[in-house]
Design a protein around this motif. Structure first.
Motif, PDB file in Angstrom:
ATOM      1  N   SER A 116     -19.751  42.522 -25.728  1.00 48.26           N
ATOM      2  CA  SER A 116     -19.162  43.352 -24.693  1.00 48.26           C
ATOM      3  C   SER A 116     -18.473  42.506 -23.633  1.00 48.26           C
ATOM      4  CB  SER A 116     -20.255  44.195 -24.023  1.00 48.26           C
ATOM      5  OG  SER A 116     -19.710  44.931 -22.944  1.00 48.26           O
ATOM      6  N   ALA A 117     -17.316  42.967 -23.195  1.00 45.12           N
ATOM      7  CA  ALA A 117     -16.656  42.381 -22.029  1.00 45.12           C
ATOM      8  C   ALA A 117     -16.852  43.303 -20.831  1.00 45.12           C
ATOM      9  CB  ALA A 117     -15.170  42.173 -22.308  1.00 45.12           C
ATOM     10  N   ILE A 118     -17.656  44.354 -21.018  1.00 44.53           N
ATOM     11  CA  ILE A 118     -17.980  45.278 -19.934  1.00 44.53           C
ATOM     12  C   ILE A 118     -19.381  44.969 -19.420  1.00 44.53           C
ATOM     13  CG2 ILE A 118     -18.371  47.707 -19.343  1.00 44.53           C
ATOM     14  CD1 ILE A 118     -16.195  48.336 -21.487  1.00 44.53           C
ATOM     15  N   ASP A 119     -20.359  44.929 -20.316  1.00 44.60           N
ATOM     16  CA  ASP A 119     -21.727  44.511 -19.958  1.00 44.60           C
ATOM     17  C   ASP A 119     -21.746  42.998 -20.148  1.00 44.60           C
ATOM     18  OD1 ASP A 119     -24.413  44.104 -19.581  1.00 44.60           O
ATOM     19  OD2 ASP A 119     -25.043  45.748 -20.896  1.00 44.60           O
ATOM     20  N   PHE A 120     -21.206  42.277 -19.174  1.00 48.04           N
ATOM     21  CA  PHE A 120     -20.814  40.888 -19.363  1.00 48.04           C
ATOM     22  C   PHE A 120     -20.893  40.133 -18.039  1.00 48.04           C
ATOM     23  CE2 PHE A 120     -17.319  37.778 -19.262  1.00 48.04           C
ATOM     24  CZ  PHE A 120     -17.498  37.092 -20.446  1.00 48.04           C
ATOM     25  N   THR A 121     -21.281  38.874 -18.105  1.00 48.01           N
ATOM     26  CA  THR A 121     -21.184  37.983 -16.953  1.00 48.01           C
ATOM     27  C   THR A 121     -20.506  36.695 -17.394  1.00 48.01           C
ATOM     28  OG1 THR A 121     -23.376  37.015 -17.324  1.00 48.01           O
ATOM     29  CG2 THR A 121     -23.260  38.884 -15.802  1.00 48.01           C
ATOM     30  N   LEU A 122     -19.873  36.046 -16.440  1.00 45.38           N
ATOM     31  CA  LEU A 122     -19.188  34.786 -16.685  1.00 45.38           C
ATOM     32  C   LEU A 122     -19.523  33.861 -15.524  1.00 45.38           C
ATOM     33  CD1 LEU A 122     -16.973  33.134 -18.234  1.00 45.38           C
ATOM     34  CD2 LEU A 122     -15.347  34.147 -16.661  1.00 45.38           C
ATOM     35  N   ASP A 123     -20.053  32.706 -15.844  1.00 43.18           N
ATOM     36  CA  ASP A 123     -20.403  31.724 -14.818  1.00 43.18           C
ATOM     37  C   ASP A 123     -19.682  30.426 -15.120  1.00 43.18           C
ATOM     38  OD1 ASP A 123     -22.471  33.111 -13.154  1.00 43.18           O
ATOM     39  OD2 ASP A 123     -23.460  33.250 -15.092  1.00 43.18           O
ATOM     40  N   ILE A 124     -19.251  29.757 -14.062  1.00 41.27           N
ATOM     41  CA  ILE A 124     -18.590  28.461 -14.187  1.00 41.27           C
ATOM     42  C   ILE A 124     -19.388  27.465 -13.369  1.00 41.27           C
ATOM     43  CG2 ILE A 124     -16.483  27.142 -13.774  1.00 41.27           C
ATOM     44  CD1 ILE A 124     -14.994  29.872 -14.061  1.00 41.27           C
ATOM     45  N   GLU A 125     -19.828  26.411 -14.031  1.00 37.77           N
ATOM     46  CA  GLU A 125     -20.641  25.399 -13.365  1.00 37.77           C
ATOM     47  C   GLU A 125     -19.983  24.039 -13.497  1.00 37.77           C
ATOM     48  OE1 GLU A 125     -24.523  25.559 -15.151  1.00 37.77           O
ATOM     49  OE2 GLU A 125     -24.876  27.620 -14.473  1.00 37.77           O
ATOM     50  N   LYS A 126     -20.230  23.199 -12.508  1.00 40.46           N
ATOM     51  CA  LYS A 126     -19.770  21.809 -12.542  1.00 40.46           C
ATOM     52  C   LYS A 126     -20.950  20.963 -12.968  1.00 40.46           C
ATOM     53  CE  LYS A 126     -17.775  18.190  -9.659  1.00 40.46           C
ATOM     54  NZ  LYS A 126     -17.273  17.862  -8.313  1.00 40.46           N
ATOM     55  N   GLU A 127     -20.764  20.192 -14.022  1.00 45.35           N
ATOM     56  CA  GLU A 127     -21.805  19.318 -14.529  1.00 45.35           C
ATOM     57  C   GLU A 127     -21.334  17.874 -14.323  1.00 45.35           C
ATOM     58  OE1 GLU A 127     -23.157  18.942 -18.914  1.00 45.35           O
ATOM     59  OE2 GLU A 127     -24.001  20.831 -18.172  1.00 45.35           O
ATOM     60  N   GLU A 128     -21.998  17.173 -13.416  1.00 43.68           N
ATOM     61  CA  GLU A 128     -21.586  15.809 -13.124  1.00 43.68           C
ATOM     62  C   GLU A 128     -21.934  14.895 -14.286  1.00 43.68           C
ATOM     63  OE1 GLU A 128     -22.441  14.428  -9.196  1.00 43.68           O
ATOM     64  OE2 GLU A 128     -21.841  16.343  -8.309  1.00 43.68           O
ATOM     65  N   ASP A 129     -20.993  13.994 -14.615  1.00 42.60           N
ATOM     66  CA  ASP A 129     -21.144  13.087 -15.742  1.00 42.60           C
ATOM     67  C   ASP A 129     -20.460  11.781 -15.373  1.00 42.60           C
ATOM     68  OD1 ASP A 129     -20.448  11.720 -18.268  1.00 42.60           O
ATOM     69  OD2 ASP A 129     -21.160  13.556 -19.238  1.00 42.60           O
ATOM     70  N   PRO A 130     -21.119  10.651 -15.588  1.00 43.07           N
ATOM     71  CA  PRO A 130     -20.501   9.367 -15.236  1.00 43.07           C
ATOM     72  C   PRO A 130     -19.187   9.100 -15.977  1.00 43.07           C
ATOM     73  CG  PRO A 130     -22.675   9.035 -16.255  1.00 43.07           C
ATOM     74  CD  PRO A 130     -22.455  10.513 -16.131  1.00 43.07           C
ATOM     75  N   LYS A 131     -18.991   9.733 -17.129  1.00 44.55           N
ATOM     76  CA  LYS A 131     -17.758   9.542 -17.898  1.00 44.55           C
ATOM     77  C   LYS A 131     -16.660  10.512 -17.471  1.00 44.55           C
ATOM     78  CE  LYS A 131     -20.590   9.074 -21.729  1.00 44.55           C
ATOM     79  NZ  LYS A 131     -20.877   9.614 -23.025  1.00 44.55           N
ATOM     80  N   GLY A 132     -16.961  11.366 -16.518  1.00 46.70           N
ATOM     81  CA  GLY A 132     -16.014  12.389 -16.050  1.00 46.70           C
ATOM     82  C   GLY A 132     -16.720  13.725 -15.972  1.00 46.70           C
ATOM     83  N   ASP A 133     -16.603  14.383 -14.842  1.00 46.11           N
ATOM     84  CA  ASP A 133     -17.286  15.663 -14.648  1.00 46.11           C
ATOM     85  C   ASP A 133     -16.891  16.665 -15.727  1.00 46.11           C
ATOM     86  OD1 ASP A 133     -18.505  14.571 -12.457  1.00 46.11           O
ATOM     87  OD2 ASP A 133     -17.220  15.559 -10.989  1.00 46.11           O
ATOM     88  N   ARG A 134     -17.833  17.546 -16.063  1.00 47.47           N
ATOM     89  CA  ARG A 134     -17.671  18.516 -17.136  1.00 47.47           C
ATOM     90  C   ARG A 134     -17.582  19.926 -16.548  1.00 47.47           C
ATOM     91  NH1 ARG A 134     -16.952  16.007 -21.853  1.00 47.47           N
ATOM     92  NH2 ARG A 134     -17.834  17.790 -22.909  1.00 47.47           N
ATOM     93  N   VAL A 135     -16.799  20.768 -17.190  1.00 44.82           N
ATOM     94  CA  VAL A 135     -16.708  22.177 -16.845  1.00 44.82           C
ATOM     95  C   VAL A 135     -17.610  22.926 -17.809  1.00 44.82           C
ATOM     96  CG1 VAL A 135     -15.209  24.203 -16.676  1.00 44.82           C
ATOM     97  CG2 VAL A 135     -14.312  21.928 -16.096  1.00 44.82           C
ATOM     98  N   LYS A 136     -18.550  23.684 -17.273  1.00 40.54           N
ATOM     99  CA  LYS A 136     -19.462  24.459 -18.114  1.00 40.54           C
ATOM    100  C   LYS A 136     -19.158  25.945 -17.899  1.00 40.54           C
ATOM    101  CE  LYS A 136     -24.354  24.602 -19.304  1.00 40.54           C
ATOM    102  NZ  LYS A 136     -25.675  24.054 -18.950  1.00 40.54           N
ATOM    103  N   VAL A 137     -18.702  26.601 -18.948  1.00 39.82           N
ATOM    104  CA  VAL A 137     -18.366  28.019 -18.900  1.00 39.82           C
ATOM    105  C   VAL A 137     -19.422  28.767 -19.695  1.00 39.82           C
ATOM    106  CG1 VAL A 137     -16.630  29.772 -19.463  1.00 39.82           C
ATOM    107  CG2 VAL A 137     -15.907  27.486 -18.734  1.00 39.82           C
ATOM    108  N   ILE A 138     -20.082  29.716 -19.042  1.00 38.01           N
ATOM    109  CA  ILE A 138     -21.153  30.469 -19.694  1.00 38.01           C
ATOM    110  C   ILE A 138     -20.738  31.937 -19.753  1.00 38.01           C
ATOM    111  CG2 ILE A 138     -23.603  31.111 -19.602  1.00 38.01           C
ATOM    112  CD1 ILE A 138     -23.795  28.561 -17.652  1.00 38.01           C
TER     113      ILE A 138
END
Length: 149
Positions: A116-138
């Motif tokens: 479902s895209a109606i009963d749905f959540t979307l979270d964006i988190e920043k994950e720090e990484d020594p090789k370059g920060d990561r984008v975490k999409v949930i």
């Protein structure tokens, strides 16, 4: 093709947010709704209740005339275009490359249906990484099996 034109209300909201020095996380605290959902309201991909619209307008110092526009039904989607913005295009590319594998694995685990895209959540988190920060999409959506009749 370019992305669809940004609505004037979006430009007004983003300008007021910038002028106030607010982030979507700041607005999340004020309105009591998730930052991604609030951004969707700004871009007219979601509608606010009267209470939510009032909180947004007050936080941004905008005229009350904006409230009705925030409460109106949105026109969702990007239209019939391949996105040209590099960040948005990467999500399009992810679906081009991994769409069928994602679909197959969801079917293996849940059966014949959709997320479902109606009963749905979307979270964006920043994950720090020594090789370059990561984008975490949930993405978290309710599984909806297709009905048989």
């Amino acid at each position: 093709m370019p992305l669809p034109e940004i609505p004037l209300i979006t430009e007004k909201l983003l300008a007021a947010k910038k002028a106030k020095g607010l982030s979507f996380v700041d607005l999340e605290q004020i309105v009591g709704r998730d930052e991604v959902w609030l951004a969707a309201v700004f871009y007219r991909q979601a509608s606010a209740s009267e209470e939510e619209a009032n909180k947004i307008v007050t936080a941004l110092g905008l005229d009350a005339s904006v409230i009705k526009e925030l409460m109106s039904y949105p026109a969702k989607g990007l239209g019939d275009v391949v996105p040209t913005d590099p960040l948005i295009y990467r999500f399009y590319e992810i679906m081009q490359v991994y769409g069928m594998p994602i679909k197959e694995i969801i079917h293996e685990k849940f059966g014949d249906g959709i997320m479902s895209a109606i009963d749905f959540t979307l979270d964006i988190e920043k994950e720090e990484d020594p090789k370059g920060d990561r984008v975490k999409v949930i993405m978290n959506g309710k599984f909806l099996p297709y009905k048989k009749w």
